[in-house]
Design a protein around this motif. Structure first.
Motif, PDB file in Angstrom:
ATOM      1  N   LYS A   1     -32.187  -7.975   1.316  1.00 22.65           N
ATOM      2  CA  LYS A   1     -31.346  -8.742   0.294  1.00 22.65           C
ATOM      3  C   LYS A   1     -31.317  -7.560  -0.847  1.00 22.65           C
ATOM      4  N   VAL A   2     -30.064  -7.448  -1.492  1.00 23.16           N
ATOM      5  CA  VAL A   2     -29.864  -6.358  -2.453  1.00 23.16           C
ATOM      6  C   VAL A   2     -30.069  -6.848  -3.940  1.00 23.16           C
ATOM      7  N   LEU A   3     -30.875  -5.855  -4.622  1.00 31.41           N
ATOM      8  CA  LEU A   3     -30.975  -6.558  -6.124  1.00 31.41           C
ATOM      9  C   LEU A   3     -30.131  -5.331  -6.468  1.00 31.41           C
ATOM     10  N   LEU A   4     -28.998  -5.791  -7.458  1.00 34.52           N
ATOM     11  CA  LEU A   4     -27.885  -4.659  -8.017  1.00 34.52           C
ATOM     12  C   LEU A   4     -28.252  -4.181  -9.409  1.00 34.52           C
ATOM     13  N   CYS A   5     -28.089  -2.918  -9.630  1.00 38.53           N
ATOM     14  CA  CYS A   5     -28.333  -2.254 -10.737  1.00 38.53           C
ATOM     15  C   CYS A   5     -27.149  -1.475 -11.066  1.00 38.53           C
ATOM     16  N   ASN A   6     -26.266  -1.707 -12.206  1.00 40.03           N
ATOM     17  CA  ASN A   6     -25.170  -0.759 -12.740  1.00 40.03           C
ATOM     18  C   ASN A   6     -25.909   0.039 -13.789  1.00 40.03           C
TER      19      ASN A   6
ATOM     20  N   MET B   1     -38.158  -2.299 -13.192  1.00 36.88           N
ATOM     21  CA  MET B   1     -37.761  -3.553 -12.914  1.00 36.88           C
ATOM     22  C   MET B   1     -37.760  -3.841 -11.414  1.00 36.88           C
TER      23      MET B   1
ATOM     24  N   THR C   1     -20.997  -0.457  -2.422  1.00 28.98           N
ATOM     25  CA  THR C   1     -21.854  -1.722  -2.422  1.00 28.98           C
ATOM     26  C   THR C   1     -21.735  -2.822  -1.342  1.00 28.98           C
ATOM     27  N   PHE C   2     -20.455  -3.069  -1.007  1.00 33.86           N
ATOM     28  CA  PHE C   2     -20.234  -3.764  -0.321  1.00 33.86           C
ATOM     29  C   PHE C   2     -20.637  -3.558   1.056  1.00 33.86           C
TER      30      PHE C   2
ATOM     31  N   GLU D   1     -24.434  -3.826   0.914  1.00 35.53           N
ATOM     32  CA  GLU D   1     -25.187  -5.128   1.056  1.00 35.53           C
ATOM     33  C   GLU D   1     -24.910  -5.827   2.313  1.00 35.53           C
TER      34      GLU D   1
ATOM     35  N   THR E   1     -21.509   2.115 -11.555  1.00 33.35           N
ATOM     36  CA  THR E   1     -20.739   0.784 -11.634  1.00 33.35           C
ATOM     37  C   THR E   1     -19.932   0.251 -10.592  1.00 33.35           C
ATOM     38  N   THR E   2     -20.006  -0.869 -10.120  1.00 33.00           N
ATOM     39  CA  THR E   2     -19.081  -1.440  -9.154  1.00 33.00           C
ATOM     40  C   THR E   2     -17.830  -1.506  -9.360  1.00 33.00           C
TER      41      THR E   2
ATOM     42  N   TYR F   1     -34.349   0.223 -14.984  1.00 30.35           N
ATOM     43  CA  TYR F   1     -33.755  -0.566 -13.601  1.00 30.35           C
ATOM     44  C   TYR F   1     -35.140  -0.236 -12.588  1.00 30.35           C
TER      45      TYR F   1
END
Lengths: 323, 323
Positions: free
Chosen positions: B92-97, B111, B79-80, B83, B69-70, B108
DNA sequence: CTGAAAGCGCTTACAG
DNA sequence: CTGAAAGCGCTTACAG
């Protein structure tokens, strides 16, 4: 190579059309055919290619999220909730850390457009006058006015600023300083300052404001805090419009053995684990995320009639020991 | 409707092929034609549709990022940086928590596969035995062994654990407790514990370990810390394998007026602004991000020969006042 | 209940 | 230097 619909069709002895039908559960299919197809999909470990689907459907189920940086715990938590809710609704999040830089924000916007996102959530705070409504894109802003027609979601900033300042006054503070981000025009968050100003006037105190750039780098706040203590040694109360400012101030005050009352703003989980003594105004981060997504999806689904242009969610005073 | 290549072609009086050529700067085009096309693109405010491009090119320039989790500042900062670096390289970043939940992680992964990501960066810590290498996907892990062939990037966990424990021993602590996440098999981060165990043995002290689930919710750590203080009132030193644990412990100790030495782990910017007094082992977060992306891109570009399977980056002791 | 055809917006051989 | 055609992997009218 990855299997495609044609491979599944061949293996199942049907046409690609039929495979697509079972995939989308659309139209009539006999149970026997459906089983055959499903078996073939399993056998080949088939996953539909969402890129091809997007191209045809003109729906990507992609949401762009533009904010300053997930390194800031407020945005880190907001991002978590936004992504989490999006995932539960079948949306995916493309993350953009703009660091409040207009040029980056413009590049990100173009990138999101090229990637055919269905909508954008904007949580940055710069003054860029981006034309977010071009292409008729669904947009929602968090704590920021983008244009007349773009809905804004925020915590009740005026009430937050009022609650914080009142508490300091109630604590008998005689010299209450405001520490705020660098001047932004017409941000809803500016209402925190407005409330402070109003209360100062009401109580015939002189407002004193220090502005700090939100650069999110360790120790970057310290020079300005030094100025504050030098120029206003009589300071005995501080309202900081975010918890990082508040914590930096609090830690500097401790170093100087200065007794002072401090109230912050945001009230993230991180803050409350790391520095539970800080009194702060807690934003309803999860509710902000929910409200923003709710509105964005309405825009995407074109339920324009009931679009609330301004949503204000209640804040909560969290009493620590610093005020 | 959004303009497409055909619209630009018509306006410029050329074929779509030619427009595509100026878009990709490929093959010969006369300057005059190029100008005409560029003008038409401006006039129509044309942006290429990256979804269509991806479908043809079989390259999405999309990177999936899976982490707990961010909302946790370590992952928020990681994450920062990830990205940020990705953006500078055109990814490009696809985010998954995933919150470390195996079922979410599996969803995820599917996906991301459907969305044709070029690669995945995994920073979760559960025990899921996911087959991340299916489909020949490029994968890199942060602080986690996924399989024999998936490269891992981490800080020098053993050195970190050793440095922290040594400092406590050097501080004359007689009863040193370890607070760690709940038992995970074969995580590189487990080496922090290993180092603690080794040093305890070496110095003929008894290791005492408390495990806390990393749920990232306020106050969730407190019951276990209560147990710790009740069961081991003699505790005078604590090494916590992340700063949130360390801060919670430190704050509980203060409440009890207990004098105790504490060392944490991570050393995020957030921690150092909010609780600068905490002595901690700082991970090189930005370097971790760089190393992970560097490796992932090598995998994507199929430069398999020089893939380092294990990358260890140096930690740094940050001396606060808690040890 | 099922399939052949056309098309989503691009790109790349292939011809000219 | 430029264009017509085919195809990336899907889906949806339209027929049957």
């Amino acid at each position: 190579m990855k299997p495609k619909i044609e491979d599944v069709a061949k293996l199942a002895g049907v046409s690609p059309t039929t495979v697509s039908r079972v995939l989308n559960n659309r139209g009539y299919i006999s149970d026997k055919t459906r089983d055959k197809v499903q078996q073939a999909m399993n056998e080949l470990n088939y996953f539909p290619n969402d890129v091809a689907r997007t191209l045809f459907n003109k729906r990507s189920n992609l949401i762009g999220l533009i904010l300053p940086t997930t390194a800031n715990p407020f945005f880190g938590e907001l991002t978590f909730h936004i992504e989490n809710i999006c995932a539960s609704l079948g949306y995916k999040v493309l993350l953009c850390n703009s660091l409040n830089q207009v040029d980056k924000e413009e590049k990100y916007l173009e990138m999101l457009l090229r990637n055919q996102v269905d909508g954008i959530i904007v949580g940055t705070h710069n003054r860029g006058i981006l034309d977010y409504h071009k292409q008729g894109l669904a947009v929602v802003a968090i704590d920021r006015y983008l244009s007349e027609t773009i809905p804004v979601v925020s915590s009740d900033n005026y009430d937050g600023g009022k609650t914080a300042t009142e508490l300091l006054i109630h604590n008998q503070c005689q010299c209450i300083v405001l520490i705020d981000g660098i001047g932004e025009l017409e941000t809803p968050a500016r209402l925190r300052r407005k409330a402070y100003m109003d209360l100062m006037e009401q109580h015939r105190q002189t407002p004193i404001i220090y502005e700090i750039a939100e650069v999110f780098e360790q120790n970057s706040y310290i020079p300005i805090l030094n100025d504050l203590f030098t120029e206003h040694p009589e300071v005995d109360g501080v309202f900081a419009t975010n918890d990082l400012f508040a914590a930096a101030l609090w830690n500097e005050a401790k170093k100087r053995n200065k007794s002072i009352k401090v109230v912050g703003y945001d009230g993230t989980e991180t803050l409350r684990t790391l520095l539970p003594e800080l009194t702060t105004i807690k934003q309803p981060i999860k509710s902000l995320a929910e409200a923003a997504i709710d509105i964005l999806i309405k825009e995407i689904e074109e339920e324009l009639p009931d679009l609330p242009l301004e949503t204000k969610l209640p804040i909560k005073l969290i009493k620590g020991t610093t005020a």
